[in-house]
Design an enzyme around this catalytic site. Sequence first.
Site, PDB file in Angstrom:
ATOM      1  N   HIS A  80      33.497  46.942  48.256  1.00  0.00           N
ATOM      2  CA  HIS A  80      34.172  46.140  49.290  1.00  0.00           C
ATOM      3  C   HIS A  80      35.697  46.096  49.038  1.00  0.00           C
ATOM      4  CE1 HIS A  80      33.900  42.451  52.185  1.00  0.00           C
ATOM      5  NE2 HIS A  80      34.958  43.210  52.424  1.00  0.00           N
TER       6      HIS A  80
ATOM      7  N   GLU B 142      26.528  40.848  48.078  1.00  0.00           N
ATOM      8  CA  GLU B 142      27.510  41.467  47.189  1.00  0.00           C
ATOM      9  C   GLU B 142      28.222  40.397  46.340  1.00  0.00           C
ATOM     10  OE1 GLU B 142      29.776  43.234  50.484  1.00  0.00           O
ATOM     11  OE2 GLU B 142      31.413  41.871  49.993  1.00  0.00           O
TER      12      GLU B 142
ATOM     13  N   ARG C 105      30.544  44.555  57.973  1.00  0.00           N
ATOM     14  CA  ARG C 105      29.802  43.596  57.167  1.00  0.00           C
ATOM     15  C   ARG C 105      28.373  44.095  57.025  1.00  0.00           C
ATOM     16  NH1 ARG C 105      33.883  41.596  55.785  1.00  0.00           N
ATOM     17  NH2 ARG C 105      34.602  39.464  56.079  1.00  0.00           N
TER      18      ARG C 105
ATOM     19  N   ASP D 153      30.682  50.158  52.123  1.00  0.00           N
ATOM     20  CA  ASP D 153      31.673  49.356  51.394  1.00  0.00           C
ATOM     21  C   ASP D 153      31.229  47.898  51.298  1.00  0.00           C
ATOM     22  OD1 ASP D 153      34.259  49.024  50.131  1.00  0.00           O
ATOM     23  OD2 ASP D 153      34.987  48.078  51.972  1.00  0.00           O
TER      24      ASP D 153
HETATM   25  C1  8YV Z   1      38.594  41.618  52.071  1.00  0.00           C
HETATM   26  C2  8YV Z   1      37.383  41.500  54.341  1.00  0.00           C
HETATM   27  O1  8YV Z   1      38.081  42.539  51.173  1.00  0.00           O
HETATM   28  O2  8YV Z   1      39.014  41.467  55.995  1.00  0.00           O
HETATM   29  C3  8YV Z   1      37.885  41.148  55.677  1.00  0.00           C
HETATM   30  O3  8YV Z   1      37.139  40.543  56.443  1.00  0.00           O
HETATM   31  O4  8YV Z   1      36.242  41.341  54.049  1.00  0.00           O
HETATM   32  C4  8YV Z   1      38.297  42.177  53.387  1.00  0.00           C
HETATM   33  O5  8YV Z   1      39.517  42.493  53.901  1.00  0.00           O
HETATM   34  C5  8YV Z   1      38.205  40.303  51.657  1.00  0.00           C
HETATM   35  O6  8YV Z   1      38.364  39.302  52.585  1.00  0.00           O
HETATM   36  C6  8YV Z   1      38.971  39.957  50.400  1.00  0.00           C
HETATM   37  O7  8YV Z   1      38.359  39.011  49.749  1.00  0.00           O
END
Ligand code: 8YV
Length: 315
Positions: free
Chosen positions: A281, A263, A234, A258
């Site tokens: 992401h 974002e 994150r 990423d």
């Molecule tokens: C996804 C994520 O891109 O797993 C997570 O915490 O941030 C990612 O896998 C996201 O949740 C999809 O909206």
Amino acid sequence: MTKPEILQMGPYPAWDQTPLDAEYTAHRYFEADDKAAFLAEVGPRIRGIATRGELGANAQIIAACPKLEVISVYGVGFDAVDLDACRARGIRVSNTPDVLTNDVADLGIAMMLAQSRGVIGAETWVKDGSWASKGLYPLKRRVWGRRVGVLGLGRIGFEVAKRLAGFDMDIAYSDIGAKDYASQWQFIPDPVALAQRSDFLFVTLAASAATRHVVGKSVIEALGPEGMLINISRASNIDENALIEALGSGQLGAAALDVFEGEPKLDPRFLTLDNVLLQPHHASGTVETRQAMGQLVRDNLAAHFAGRPLLTPVL
Ligand code: 8YV
């Protein structure tokens, strides 16, 4: 039987939306123009929230849903869900761990390789005619055999480290304690010391208030002008301002990211830097993983509404 009413925080692929709509009356928060009015109208009827990792559910949304029982997150990260508010009201929370681990690790490795070997620039070199007009592509840096740090050796960090071992890299990691499943790798508790001995530093920490800006100026400077930072966790784990400044001044060699603060509207300074690889992401963004994540979101909701334990509970 009437369908339970749920709040949907963001879009899902059609293969998830159709079965979700078959079981629930899904109110699409993300499509509402006047979000406050929308919440005031549907909030009192909401029993569940289907959300995504980066969207979560904040205290204000939870407060607007007095009958809320469960929040099902499409993602492993639940940092955007106000867990204190959930605890206070006995609201159950689930996420989608495990099913995405390998794809997230794969993208992290791809980002390291792409950035270190200049894969994106190399393609441009071919396509814009530079190869023919200017000759050989500038030399890039090797990956295999070099020193790498993994900050956060949870599920994803472990899979990243396993893959790095395949490149004969010299691996060390930081975490809150040494892991009994990682005796083959060096444990360095202090992130600054980890960065100091690393050519590449992967950030794979589950984000929380406690990990905010754990990668700050001192870690970034310790990684140094030859170092590369790779973030597949994150944005909040990194002091983004310090990162942008260090990339601009050359105090940090490169980054591959990423995830970003705010974002998808990222800090415009990122777009002017030529030593950063930017990804939208999508580390979990494969058909296979996203289908498994969507299924797990629905399975957790179904378990809750059938009075069974959640499959992958956070709370
Ligand atoms: C996804 C994520 O891109 O797993 C997570 O915490 O941030 C990612 O896998 C996201 O949740 C999809 O909206």
